[in-house]
Scaffold this motif. Structure first.
Motif, PDB file in Angstrom:
ATOM      1  N   THR A   8       0.837  -1.199   0.000  1.00 58.75           N
ATOM      2  CA  THR A   8       0.000   0.000   0.000  1.00 58.75           C
ATOM      3  C   THR A   8       0.880   1.260   0.000  1.00 58.75           C
ATOM      4  N   ASP A  11      -0.594   4.438  -4.581  1.00 60.74           N
ATOM      5  CA  ASP A  11      -2.032   4.536  -4.857  1.00 60.74           C
ATOM      6  C   ASP A  11      -2.639   3.231  -5.360  1.00 60.74           C
ATOM      7  N   THR A  13      -3.891  -0.491  -3.736  1.00 57.18           N
ATOM      8  CA  THR A  13      -4.036  -1.388  -2.587  1.00 57.18           C
ATOM      9  C   THR A  13      -3.928  -2.792  -3.156  1.00 57.18           C
ATOM     10  N   GLN A  38      -6.211   3.162  -7.502  1.00 59.57           N
ATOM     11  CA  GLN A  38      -6.925   4.401  -7.166  1.00 59.57           C
ATOM     12  C   GLN A  38      -6.771   5.441  -8.282  1.00 59.57           C
ATOM     13  N   SER A  54      -4.490   7.420   1.457  1.00 58.78           N
ATOM     14  CA  SER A  54      -4.534   6.607   2.681  1.00 58.78           C
ATOM     15  C   SER A  54      -5.975   6.271   3.058  1.00 58.78           C
ATOM     16  N   HIS A  57      -7.050   3.402   0.895  1.00 53.73           N
ATOM     17  CA  HIS A  57      -6.437   2.131   1.327  1.00 53.73           C
ATOM     18  C   HIS A  57      -7.243   1.532   2.483  1.00 53.73           C
ATOM     19  N   ILE A  61      -8.563  -2.247   1.935  1.00 56.60           N
ATOM     20  CA  ILE A  61      -7.617  -3.304   2.326  1.00 56.60           C
ATOM     21  C   ILE A  61      -8.299  -4.634   2.690  1.00 56.60           C
ATOM     22  N   SER A  93      -0.154   6.047   3.567  1.00 56.11           N
ATOM     23  CA  SER A  93      -0.522   4.853   2.798  1.00 56.11           C
ATOM     24  C   SER A  93       0.190   3.620   3.343  1.00 56.11           C
ATOM     25  N   GLY A  97      -1.128  -0.531   5.321  1.00 57.35           N
ATOM     26  CA  GLY A  97      -0.666  -1.899   5.071  1.00 57.35           C
ATOM     27  C   GLY A  97       0.074  -2.471   6.262  1.00 57.35           C
TER      28      GLY A  97
END
Ligand code: KG4
Ligand code: ZN
Length: 369
Positions: A8, A11, A13, A38, A54, A57, A61, A93, A97
């Motif tokens: 992540t 941009d 995911t 994204q 972010s 994400h 996710i 971002s 993750g």
């Protein structure tokens, strides 16, 4: 052995499940590789907006990981470790993750592996082609990076050079923006360049000979620089635009010509600018890559990262490799842009070497390799 990979950093995911095969030639098999891009969100802003990235994400996710398991016909009980991109990238971002991977590893009682994003790009070559002859020189070239590495042994990466200013992909994106072509610019410029004359516009090539004061450990003469090129394109566009506008104004005396740069150019003008810009970028990348290969007696050459999708770069890499009798490698188009399969592969490499992370490790926006 199965590993879940999570990426992540920018941009996209992405989650993937990759299997260790125990075959020396092809060490890893992709069981699934899900990428939620994204691009559509950032397109209207002309570039990646970190805060929007972010937040997206966070939304994506869980679904992306669930889909990676479903595509692989696997469950949490089947995986042996979790690998995640630690950096570099956008810190907000990366944190999504990293937090997800830590929580999942803790809950499932699995080892955690922290992966450098560029190690992932380098391993995408092996994921695609099987083990490549070493030592190899590998160029990672994307929207955020233009870095040349020597890979002397599996899992070892020595930085040889990098860009002093803009990344090559960033230069593509900026040139596309000033021509009004949209985002991301690389694929559009690549496509338009095919019908252009690559000698139509005289643009400067930069060859650095001095050391970088900020990186005294590097020799410096293999470094890249693209911001001067971008400025030269901007100046050319402005001057051409002025010429076209004053010609129009004198032809239609009395009427005011106010068209913007992109509207006053013909399609052929735009194609010529794209082709000329692309020739300079690709020549710089290929020259430095083959110089490094000669200097370090490389047995193979690779290019990874988003810009490795570029058609001219791929063609010139293959052509120069053939002429100089050195094998060359690129990832598939799907593995060239950001994805979690490459992170899982680099994670398996580290896991095999016995390197795992503790739950208190942190995302690092400027992580070095
Ligand atoms: O690796 P990547 O997906 O993300 C980063 O880590 O930056 O690379 C994205 C970059 C963008 O700058 C995009 O314009 C560029 O790769 N790119 C290309 C091409 N396809 C993507 N640049 C030149 N030619 C292409 N065909
Ligand atoms: Zn990348």
């Amino acid at each position: 052995m199965l590993i879940l990979g999570i990426e992540t950093s920018c941009d996209e995911t992405s989650a993937a499940i990759v299997e260790e095969t125990h075959s020396p030639a092809v060490p890893w098999a992709i069981r699934s590789n899900v990428v939620a891009s994204q691009a559509a969100i950032h397109q209207e802003w002309g570039g990646v907006v970190p805060e929007l990235a972010s937040r997206q994400h966070i939304r994506d996710i869980c679904g992306v990981v669930a889909r990676a398991f479903a595509d692989a016909h696997a469950t949490w009980d089947d995986v042996d470790a979790v690998a995640v991109t630690q950096g570099p990238g956008l810190v907000g971002s990366l944190l999504v993750g990293v937090a997800f991977a830590k929580a999942a590893a803790a809950a499932a009682g699995l080892p955690l592996v922290a992966v450098h994003h560029l190690a992932g790009h380098i391993e995408s070559l092996v994921l695609q082609n099987g083990e490549i002859p070493l030592p190899a020189v590998v160029l990672v070239v994307s929207g955020g990076h233009t870095s040349l590495y020597l890979v002397p042994a599996p899992g070892q990466y020595e930085l040889l050079s990098r860009t002093r200013d803009d990344a090559a992909g960033e230069a593509y994106d900026k040139v596309a923006k000033l021509l009004g072509l949209g985002y991301p610019g690389g694929p559009i410029v690549d496509r338009l360049a095919r019908s252009g004359d690559d000698r139509a516009v005289k643009l400067p090539t930069t060859r650095l000979t001095h050391k970088d004061r900020n990186a005294p450990e590097l020799k410096g003469d293999l470094d890249f620089s693209f911001s001067g090129l971008k400025t030269a394109v901007a100046r050319y566009v402005r001057e051409r635009h002025e010429t076209i506008r004053s010609a129009k104004a004198s032809a239609e005396r009395g009427s005011t010509a106010t068209a913007s740069a992109e509207h006053s150019f013909t399609e052929q003008d735009i194609a010529d600018i794209c082709a000329s810009f692309q020739r300079v970028v690709v020549t710089a990348l290929i020259d430095r890559l083959f110089d490094a290969a000669r200097r370090y007696q490389a047995k193979s050459i690779g290019i990874a990262g988003g810009v490795s999708a570029n058609s001219r770069l791929r063609a010139e890499l293959a052509e120069h490799g053939r002429l100089r009798e050195i094998p060359t490698f690129v990832p598939s188009l799907a593995l060239s842009t950001d994805n979690a399969a490459m992170i899982a592969a680099a994670g398996l490499r580290k896991l095999r070497a016995g390197v795992t992370a503790q739950l208190d490790f942190n995302a690092d926006a400027a992580l070095t390799l």
